[in-house]
Design a protein around this motif. Structure first.
Motif, PDB file in Angstrom:
ATOM      1  N   TRP A   1      35.288  38.768  33.080  1.00 30.55           N
ATOM      2  CA  TRP A   1      34.468  39.864  32.589  1.00 30.55           C
ATOM      3  C   TRP A   1      33.482  40.267  33.672  1.00 30.55           C
ATOM      4  CZ3 TRP A   1      34.440  42.282  27.719  1.00 30.55           C
ATOM      5  CH2 TRP A   1      35.428  41.812  26.842  1.00 30.55           C
ATOM      6  N   THR A   2      33.392  41.589  33.920  1.00 30.22           N
ATOM      7  CA  THR A   2      32.472  42.115  34.918  1.00 30.22           C
ATOM      8  C   THR A   2      32.083  43.542  34.544  1.00 30.22           C
ATOM      9  OG1 THR A   2      32.090  42.390  37.295  1.00 30.22           O
ATOM     10  CG2 THR A   2      34.257  43.027  36.474  1.00 30.22           C
ATOM     11  N   TRP A   3      31.067  44.047  35.199  1.00 30.86           N
ATOM     12  CA  TRP A   3      30.624  45.415  34.982  1.00 30.86           C
ATOM     13  C   TRP A   3      31.575  46.357  35.700  1.00 30.86           C
ATOM     14  CZ3 TRP A   3      28.800  49.552  37.891  1.00 30.86           C
ATOM     15  CH2 TRP A   3      28.104  50.533  37.177  1.00 30.86           C
ATOM     16  N   VAL A   4      32.064  47.386  34.981  1.00 33.39           N
ATOM     17  CA  VAL A   4      32.980  48.373  35.556  1.00 33.39           C
ATOM     18  C   VAL A   4      32.363  49.752  35.377  1.00 33.39           C
ATOM     19  CG1 VAL A   4      35.277  49.405  35.394  1.00 33.39           C
ATOM     20  CG2 VAL A   4      34.998  46.937  35.057  1.00 33.39           C
ATOM     21  N   PRO A   5      32.155  50.480  36.482  1.00 33.18           N
ATOM     22  CA  PRO A   5      31.576  51.827  36.368  1.00 33.18           C
ATOM     23  C   PRO A   5      32.571  52.802  35.742  1.00 33.18           C
ATOM     24  CG  PRO A   5      32.172  51.366  38.638  1.00 33.18           C
ATOM     25  CD  PRO A   5      32.427  50.105  37.862  1.00 33.18           C
ATOM     26  N   PHE A   6      32.050  53.786  35.010  1.00 34.08           N
ATOM     27  CA  PHE A   6      32.883  54.849  34.470  1.00 34.08           C
ATOM     28  C   PHE A   6      33.338  55.735  35.627  1.00 34.08           C
ATOM     29  CE2 PHE A   6      29.986  54.407  30.594  1.00 34.08           C
ATOM     30  CZ  PHE A   6      30.873  53.592  29.916  1.00 34.08           C
TER      31      PHE A   6
ATOM     32  N   VAL B   1      38.743  42.154  33.276  1.00 33.97           N
ATOM     33  CA  VAL B   1      39.445  42.594  34.482  1.00 33.97           C
ATOM     34  C   VAL B   1      40.430  41.497  34.895  1.00 33.97           C
ATOM     35  CG1 VAL B   1      39.139  43.095  36.954  1.00 33.97           C
ATOM     36  CG2 VAL B   1      37.541  44.049  35.285  1.00 33.97           C
ATOM     37  N   LEU B   2      41.669  41.882  35.157  1.00 35.42           N
ATOM     38  CA  LEU B   2      42.670  40.948  35.672  1.00 35.42           C
ATOM     39  C   LEU B   2      42.515  40.870  37.183  1.00 35.42           C
ATOM     40  CD1 LEU B   2      45.225  39.163  35.571  1.00 35.42           C
ATOM     41  CD2 LEU B   2      46.563  41.302  35.669  1.00 35.42           C
ATOM     42  N   VAL B   3      42.202  39.683  37.695  1.00 37.41           N
ATOM     43  CA  VAL B   3      42.082  39.491  39.142  1.00 37.41           C
ATOM     44  C   VAL B   3      43.491  39.385  39.716  1.00 37.41           C
ATOM     45  CG1 VAL B   3      41.157  38.030  40.977  1.00 37.41           C
ATOM     46  CG2 VAL B   3      39.866  38.309  38.851  1.00 37.41           C
ATOM     47  N   VAL B   4      43.789  40.234  40.712  1.00 39.46           N
ATOM     48  CA  VAL B   4      45.120  40.236  41.328  1.00 39.46           C
ATOM     49  C   VAL B   4      45.078  39.859  42.807  1.00 39.46           C
ATOM     50  CG1 VAL B   4      46.127  41.859  39.674  1.00 39.46           C
ATOM     51  CG2 VAL B   4      45.033  42.742  41.748  1.00 39.46           C
ATOM     52  N   GLY B   5      43.881  39.697  43.363  1.00 34.72           N
ATOM     53  CA  GLY B   5      43.761  39.311  44.763  1.00 34.72           C
ATOM     54  C   GLY B   5      42.355  38.837  45.075  1.00 34.72           C
TER      55      GLY B   5
ATOM     56  N   ALA C   1      43.720  35.221  25.018  1.00 32.13           N
ATOM     57  CA  ALA C   1      42.472  34.499  24.773  1.00 32.13           C
ATOM     58  C   ALA C   1      41.256  35.196  25.367  1.00 32.13           C
ATOM     59  CB  ALA C   1      42.585  33.082  25.335  1.00 32.13           C
ATOM     60  N   TRP C   2      41.420  36.179  26.238  1.00 34.85           N
ATOM     61  CA  TRP C   2      40.287  36.904  26.820  1.00 34.85           C
ATOM     62  C   TRP C   2      39.598  37.782  25.767  1.00 34.85           C
ATOM     63  CZ3 TRP C   2      45.371  37.597  28.100  1.00 34.85           C
ATOM     64  CH2 TRP C   2      45.975  38.768  27.625  1.00 34.85           C
ATOM     65  N   ASP C   3      40.280  38.075  24.658  1.00 34.57           N
ATOM     66  CA  ASP C   3      39.724  38.895  23.592  1.00 34.57           C
ATOM     67  C   ASP C   3      39.475  37.999  22.380  1.00 34.57           C
ATOM     68  OD1 ASP C   3      39.533  41.991  22.595  1.00 34.57           O
ATOM     69  OD2 ASP C   3      40.204  40.663  20.985  1.00 34.57           O
TER      70      ASP C   3
ATOM     71  N   GLY D   1      37.557  34.670  31.293  1.00 31.31           N
ATOM     72  CA  GLY D   1      38.076  34.892  29.959  1.00 31.31           C
ATOM     73  C   GLY D   1      39.299  34.065  29.647  1.00 31.31           C
ATOM     74  N   ALA D   2      40.249  34.020  30.576  1.00 34.96           N
ATOM     75  CA  ALA D   2      41.505  33.311  30.327  1.00 34.96           C
ATOM     76  C   ALA D   2      42.376  33.379  31.570  1.00 34.96           C
ATOM     77  CB  ALA D   2      42.246  33.935  29.154  1.00 34.96           C
ATOM     78  N   VAL D   3      43.381  32.528  31.595  1.00 34.26           N
ATOM     79  CA  VAL D   3      44.424  32.604  32.619  1.00 34.26           C
ATOM     80  C   VAL D   3      45.579  33.379  32.007  1.00 34.26           C
ATOM     81  CG1 VAL D   3      46.082  31.294  33.985  1.00 34.26           C
ATOM     82  CG2 VAL D   3      43.740  30.452  33.735  1.00 34.26           C
TER      83      VAL D   3
END
Length: 167
Positions: free
Chosen positions: A67-72, A84-88, A118-120, A145-147
């Motif tokens: 979970w992180t802050w995401v700008p509009f 947010v799904l971390v991909v790198g 599980a992230w939700d 949040g989860a793997v």
């Protein structure tokens, strides 16, 4: 960071300002703008490397949902906390894709059905946005949040390679 800057044709990447932010309110209503404005970081699609490497070490790793802050997009001065799904990862900089539990995303272009996880807390189905990559400093991560399981990560990776030119 030794990234070559370039133009993205179908994707925008944004980076919250270095360091943690105070928690913004989740509403989209008027309010004070954050003290620092996120600055775009452009990276050529062919330079984006997908990695699956979750580790139970307390740090955000590729393959994990955090979970992180995401700008509009329409107003980068405002935003909200979201998964947010971390991909790198490159040092302390993470690259990720935002998630949404809004069922209107189902079948929409640029959104991939992820299903529940599980992230939700309510285990609602989620969708991941494929055309907007986010670049976030690890200090901006609020919580893990989860793997995400390898099968779903690989399905997302295949779509990113096929439709958006990721490596």
């Amino acid at each position: 960071m030794a990234n070559r800057l370039g133009q993205l044709t179908r994707r925008r990447a944004v980076s919250p300002a270095a360091g943690p932010r105070p928690a913004p309110t989740p509403s989209a209503g008027p309010g004070p703008a954050p003290k620092a404005v996120p600055k775009p970081i452009l990276k050529e699609p062919s330079r984006r490397r997908l990695v699956y490497a979750p580790q139970p070490n307390g740090r955000a790793d590729p393959g994990e949902i955090v979970w992180t802050w995401v700008p509009f997009e329409e107003d980068p001065h405002r935003g909200k906390d979201r998964p947010v799904l971390v991909v790198g990862r490159e040092g302390s900089t993470l690259e990720g894709l935002m998630l949404s539990s809004n069922s209107e995303r189902d079948g929409q272009r640029h959104w991939f059905a992820l299903g529940p996880g599980a992230w939700d807390r309510e285990h609602r189905p989620s969708w991941v946005r494929l055309d907007r990559a986010l670049v976030v400093h690890e200090d901006g991560i609020r919580r893990e949040g989860a793997v995400l399981d390898r099968g779903r990560f690989d399905a997302i990776a295949a779509e990113l390679r096929r439709r958006y030119g990721w490596a």
